[in-house]
Motif scaffolding. Structure first.
Motif, PDB file in Angstrom:
ATOM      1  N   SER A 103     -61.576  67.576  20.823  1.00  0.00           N
ATOM      2  CA  SER A 103     -60.586  67.052  21.759  1.00  0.00           C
ATOM      3  C   SER A 103     -60.079  65.689  21.308  1.00  0.00           C
ATOM      4  N   ILE A 104     -60.988  64.859  20.836  1.00  0.00           N
ATOM      5  CA  ILE A 104     -60.609  63.520  20.372  1.00  0.00           C
ATOM      6  C   ILE A 104     -59.784  63.608  19.093  1.00  0.00           C
ATOM      7  N   GLU A 105     -60.167  64.495  18.185  1.00  0.00           N
ATOM      8  CA  GLU A 105     -59.376  64.683  16.967  1.00  0.00           C
ATOM      9  C   GLU A 105     -57.951  65.113  17.307  1.00  0.00           C
ATOM     10  N   TYR A 106     -57.816  65.956  18.322  1.00  0.00           N
ATOM     11  CA  TYR A 106     -56.487  66.384  18.767  1.00  0.00           C
ATOM     12  C   TYR A 106     -55.660  65.171  19.208  1.00  0.00           C
ATOM     13  N   ALA A 107     -56.287  64.295  19.995  1.00  0.00           N
ATOM     14  CA  ALA A 107     -55.573  63.125  20.506  1.00  0.00           C
ATOM     15  C   ALA A 107     -55.197  62.154  19.387  1.00  0.00           C
ATOM     16  N   ILE A 108     -56.103  61.958  18.448  1.00  0.00           N
ATOM     17  CA  ILE A 108     -55.878  60.978  17.390  1.00  0.00           C
ATOM     18  C   ILE A 108     -54.902  61.497  16.337  1.00  0.00           C
ATOM     19  N   VAL A 109     -55.108  62.737  15.909  1.00  0.00           N
ATOM     20  CA  VAL A 109     -54.329  63.281  14.790  1.00  0.00           C
ATOM     21  C   VAL A 109     -52.972  63.831  15.233  1.00  0.00           C
ATOM     22  N   LEU A 110     -52.952  64.572  16.328  1.00  0.00           N
ATOM     23  CA  LEU A 110     -51.703  65.214  16.757  1.00  0.00           C
ATOM     24  C   LEU A 110     -50.887  64.362  17.724  1.00  0.00           C
ATOM     25  N   LEU A 111     -51.548  63.490  18.459  1.00  0.00           N
ATOM     26  CA  LEU A 111     -50.818  62.648  19.410  1.00  0.00           C
ATOM     27  C   LEU A 111     -50.726  61.190  18.955  1.00  0.00           C
ATOM     28  N   ASP A 112     -51.397  60.876  17.850  1.00  0.00           N
ATOM     29  CA  ASP A 112     -51.292  59.543  17.232  1.00  0.00           C
ATOM     30  C   ASP A 112     -51.744  58.392  18.131  1.00  0.00           C
ATOM     31  N   THR A 113     -52.769  58.590  18.929  1.00  0.00           N
ATOM     32  CA  THR A 113     -53.266  57.455  19.701  1.00  0.00           C
ATOM     33  C   THR A 113     -53.968  56.478  18.757  1.00  0.00           C
ATOM     34  N   PRO A 114     -53.630  55.192  18.843  1.00  0.00           N
ATOM     35  CA  PRO A 114     -54.131  54.225  17.853  1.00  0.00           C
ATOM     36  C   PRO A 114     -55.487  53.606  18.167  1.00  0.00           C
ATOM     37  N   VAL A 115     -56.003  53.797  19.385  1.00  0.00           N
ATOM     38  CA  VAL A 115     -57.298  53.215  19.709  1.00  0.00           C
ATOM     39  C   VAL A 115     -58.157  54.256  20.426  1.00  0.00           C
ATOM     40  N   LEU A 116     -59.428  54.277  20.065  1.00  0.00           N
ATOM     41  CA  LEU A 116     -60.411  55.168  20.679  1.00  0.00           C
ATOM     42  C   LEU A 116     -61.552  54.315  21.206  1.00  0.00           C
ATOM     43  N   MET A 117     -61.832  54.451  22.489  1.00  0.00           N
ATOM     44  CA  MET A 117     -62.943  53.710  23.086  1.00  0.00           C
ATOM     45  C   MET A 117     -63.998  54.689  23.600  1.00  0.00           C
ATOM     46  N   VAL A 118     -65.245  54.425  23.255  1.00  0.00           N
ATOM     47  CA  VAL A 118     -66.372  55.133  23.854  1.00  0.00           C
ATOM     48  C   VAL A 118     -66.903  54.219  24.940  1.00  0.00           C
ATOM     49  N   LEU A 119     -66.805  54.675  26.183  1.00  0.00           N
ATOM     50  CA  LEU A 119     -67.105  53.815  27.333  1.00  0.00           C
ATOM     51  C   LEU A 119     -68.344  54.292  28.078  1.00  0.00           C
ATOM     52  N   GLY A 120     -69.390  53.499  27.991  1.00  0.00           N
ATOM     53  CA  GLY A 120     -70.583  53.756  28.790  1.00  0.00           C
ATOM     54  C   GLY A 120     -70.531  52.926  30.062  1.00  0.00           C
ATOM     55  N   HIS A 121     -71.530  53.079  30.910  1.00  0.00           N
ATOM     56  CA  HIS A 121     -71.566  52.263  32.129  1.00  0.00           C
ATOM     57  C   HIS A 121     -73.005  52.019  32.529  1.00  0.00           C
ATOM     58  N   GLU A 122     -73.219  50.930  33.234  1.00  0.00           N
ATOM     59  CA  GLU A 122     -74.574  50.572  33.647  1.00  0.00           C
ATOM     60  C   GLU A 122     -75.129  51.616  34.612  1.00  0.00           C
ATOM     61  N   ARG A 123     -76.456  51.723  34.614  1.00  0.00           N
ATOM     62  CA  ARG A 123     -77.177  52.647  35.494  1.00  0.00           C
ATOM     63  C   ARG A 123     -76.706  54.089  35.313  1.00  0.00           C
ATOM     64  N   CYS A 124     -76.424  54.467  34.086  1.00  0.00           N
ATOM     65  CA  CYS A 124     -75.965  55.829  33.794  1.00  0.00           C
ATOM     66  C   CYS A 124     -77.101  56.820  34.065  1.00  0.00           C
ATOM     67  N   ILE A 156     -61.760  52.119  16.509  1.00  0.00           N
ATOM     68  CA  ILE A 156     -62.763  52.691  17.395  1.00  0.00           C
ATOM     69  C   ILE A 156     -63.627  51.558  17.932  1.00  0.00           C
ATOM     70  N   VAL A 157     -63.739  51.490  19.243  1.00  0.00           N
ATOM     71  CA  VAL A 157     -64.526  50.420  19.860  1.00  0.00           C
ATOM     72  C   VAL A 157     -65.452  51.019  20.911  1.00  0.00           C
ATOM     73  N   GLY A 158     -66.490  50.276  21.222  1.00  0.00           N
ATOM     74  CA  GLY A 158     -67.397  50.653  22.301  1.00  0.00           C
ATOM     75  C   GLY A 158     -67.222  49.708  23.469  1.00  0.00           C
ATOM     76  N   GLY A 159     -67.440  50.219  24.661  1.00  0.00           N
ATOM     77  CA  GLY A 159     -67.330  49.381  25.847  1.00  0.00           C
ATOM     78  C   GLY A 159     -68.373  49.769  26.869  1.00  0.00           C
ATOM     79  N   CYS A 160     -68.656  48.860  27.778  1.00  0.00           N
ATOM     80  CA  CYS A 160     -69.588  49.148  28.871  1.00  0.00           C
ATOM     81  C   CYS A 160     -68.966  48.660  30.176  1.00  0.00           C
ATOM     82  N   TYR A 161     -68.979  49.539  31.167  1.00  0.00           N
ATOM     83  CA  TYR A 161     -68.357  49.241  32.452  1.00  0.00           C
ATOM     84  C   TYR A 161     -69.395  48.747  33.454  1.00  0.00           C
ATOM     85  N   ASP A 162     -69.088  47.644  34.090  1.00  0.00           N
ATOM     86  CA  ASP A 162     -69.951  47.062  35.115  1.00  0.00           C
ATOM     87  C   ASP A 162     -69.559  47.659  36.465  1.00  0.00           C
TER      88      ASP A 162
END
Length: 245
Positions: free
Chosen positions: A138-159, A229-235
Motif C-alpha cells: 500500500s505504501i509503495e503504491y502511494a510513493i511510486v504511483l502517487l508520488d508522495t514525497p514524505v512517509l511517516m511511521v507514527l507510533g503513539h504512547e500507551r500503544c 522517511i521519518v518516525g514520529g510519536c503522538y502524545d
C-alpha cells in the motif's frame, strides 16, 4: 387615569416585544456571520490547495504536516480541503502530499491531528503501525504511483499492541499476528515495566522504518532524494507529534 395606564401598558408590551425581536435578530446575524466566515475559510483553503499545484519537496511536505499538528495542539485548526469544491477537485484523481503509517487506535486520526483534509494524506492504518507485506504494498503504491514525497511511521504512547508484545500476552484469533510483527522490535525491552512501554513504542517505530527501507522501490526514491522517511510519536494527552531523531 385608567386610559393612561392602558396606554402605558401597551407601550411597555410593544417595547418588550421590540427588544426581544432585536435580540433574536442579533443572534441570527451572529449565526449567519459565523457560517459565512466558516464557509469563506473553507473556500479559501480550497483555493490555496489546488490538486494541480507543484508537488512539494520532501522537507516542505514534512513541514506542512508539522505545521498542521501545531495548529491542532494549539486548538487553532484551519480545516483545509474539506469544501464541496475540494471534493469535486479530487473526485477523479488523488495527489496526497504525505503518506502516514499509523496505528489503528481511534485516538490517533491523522487527518485531524495534522489538520489536513480530503486527498491530503494517504493514510495506512493498522494496529501497532506494523509494516506487513500488504502494508508495504500500500505504501509503495502511494510513493511510486502517487508520488508522495514524505512517509511517516507514527507510533503513539500507551500503544495497546506494543504493550501486549512487551508483556507476551496470548491473544485470541488473528490478533496475535500483530504482536508477532512487533516482537523483533521490542526484544531488547522485554523486561520493560509499564513506565517504559513508550521506549518500546519508539523502538517499534524505528524497526518498522527499517523494514520499509528494505523495499527496493522505496530505497530507489530515498536514493534519488524524492522521498523522506521519518518516525514520529503522538502524545495522547497533549495532541503533539514529536519527530524521532
Amino acid at each position: 387615569m385608567k386610559q393612561e395606564r392602558q396606554d402605558f401598558r401597551e407601550r411597555f408590551i410593544d417595547r418588550r416585544g421590540f427588544l426581544k425581536q432585536s435580540a433574536s435578530s442579533a443572534a441570527s446575524l451572529l449565526v449567519a456571520a459565523s457560517t459565512f466566515f466558516w464557509r469563506s475559510k473553507q473556500a479559501q483553503a480550497a483555493e490555496l490547495s489546488p490538486t494541480t499545484a507543484q508537488p512539494l519537496k520532501p522537507e516542505a511536505a514534512l513541514q506542512k504536516l508539522m505545521a498542521g499538528n501545531q495548529r491542532f495542539r494549539q486548538h487553532h485548526p484551519q480545516y483545509p480541503d474539506q469544501s464541496a469544491a475540494r471534493l469535486q477537485a479530487v473526485s477523479q484523481a488523488q495527489h496526497p502530499f504525505a503518506t502516514i503509517l499509523s496505528c489503528a487506535d481511534s485516538r490517533v486520526p491523522v487527518e485531524l491531528i495534522f489538520d489536513q483534509g480530503v486527498g491530503d494524506i494517504f493514510d495506512v492504518r493498522i494496529a501497532g503501525n506494523i509494516a506487513t507485506p500488504e502494508v508495504i504494498g500500500s505504501i509503495e503504491y502511494a510513493i511510486v504511483l502517487l508520488d508522495t514525497p514524505v512517509l511517516m511511521v507514527l507510533g503513539h504512547e500507551r500503544c495497546g499492541a506494543v504493550t501486549a508484545a512487551v508483556n507476551s500476552e496470548v491473544l485470541p484469533g488473528a490478533i496475535g499476528s500483530l504482536v508477532k510483527a512487533i516482537l523483533p522490535a521490542i526484544e531488547p525491552h522485554k523486561a520493560a515495566t509499564a513506565a517504559l512501554i513508550d521506549t518500546a513504542v519508539l523502538a517499534n517505530v524505528r524497526y518498522q522504518i527499517a523494514q520499509l527501507k528494505r523495499s527496493p522501490l522505496l530505497a530507489e526514491r530515498l536514493q534519488a532524494g524524492t522521498l523522506k522517511i521519518v518516525g514520529g510519536c503522538y502524545d495522547l494527552d497533549a495532541g503533539s507529534v514529536t519527530l524521532l531523531t
